[in-house]
Design an enzyme around this catalytic site. Sequence first.
Site, PDB file in Angstrom:
ATOM      1  N   LYS A 218       0.815  -1.209   0.000  1.00  0.00           N
ATOM      2  CA  LYS A 218       0.000   0.000   0.000  1.00  0.00           C
ATOM      3  C   LYS A 218       0.853   1.265   0.000  1.00  0.00           C
ATOM      4  O   LYS A 218       2.048   1.233   0.268  1.00  0.00           O
ATOM      5  CB  LYS A 218      -0.959  -0.008   1.197  1.00  0.00           C
ATOM      6  N   ARG A 252      -3.487 -10.146   5.158  1.00  0.00           N
ATOM      7  CA  ARG A 252      -3.935 -10.153   3.760  1.00  0.00           C
ATOM      8  C   ARG A 252      -2.811  -9.598   2.895  1.00  0.00           C
ATOM      9  O   ARG A 252      -2.450  -8.427   2.995  1.00  0.00           O
ATOM     10  CB  ARG A 252      -5.203  -9.298   3.634  1.00  0.00           C
TER      11      ARG A 252
END
Length: 272
Positions: A218, A252
């Site tokens: 991210k 995740r």
Amino acid sequence: MKTLELLLSQNRPLVMGILNTTPDSFSDGGKFLKQGDAIKQIERMLKCGADIIDIGGESTRPGAAEVPEQEEIERVMPLVEAANKMGAVVSVDTSKASVMKEALAQGVELINDVRALQEEGAIEVVANSRAHVCLMHMQGSPRTMQQNPTYEDVTNEVKDMLRQRIAVCTKHGIEAKRIIIDPGFGFGKTLQHNCQLMHLLDELKELECPILVGVSRKRMIGDILDREVDDRIIGSVVAAAYAAQKGAKILRVHDVDETVQAIKIVQAFEKQ
């Protein structure tokens, strides 16, 4: 046969492999639009030790376009069927009740919803199943969430929202033991918010639900390291390992092999 319930009872973090069958996801958009490529990726992730395969047909990156329900179903369901045949524990990443219904009919064990079952009909669909659900915190919507996120106390506000959604879900008949929570790193949060939330992640344990953390590749990793998306593996793996130390039960990730290796090392040291 592995089940999500059995996996959650194990005394170790679980690794969830991400499969985005989308043209516009921030990291792997377009890579797995073809079914053959996507199925091979599922096989690779399972071989590397993924506990759960999370399949999504709509990008939730900032500014992403919405996908019609039928198109999302057509992207996701063939891959759910393929993953089931491989014996995988399958999660579907969606906010749409119609997609959830189709996925649950195929035996999906987890609905991973960035909108925390707030879309019309979603909570009823999950309540009428035996599946687990992951409720995520997000300020705003995927289209607008990063325009100007503000909090007085991000950790407490995230915790309060998740507590409220847990209460609503249990009121609708979703047992607490079926609920997983996700603080939503990068969803309506600045880098400072994300870092504070990670530092205090263990405070979410008081909600008494397994914690899912998704920080893989991210922007927060890129901002800390000044690295582009394809050069964030080391940062992502370190962040996942840190999250596990702070109490995350499910990680995740895009990089399954590297994360599994990291968790094995941490677990070996912890057992001494």
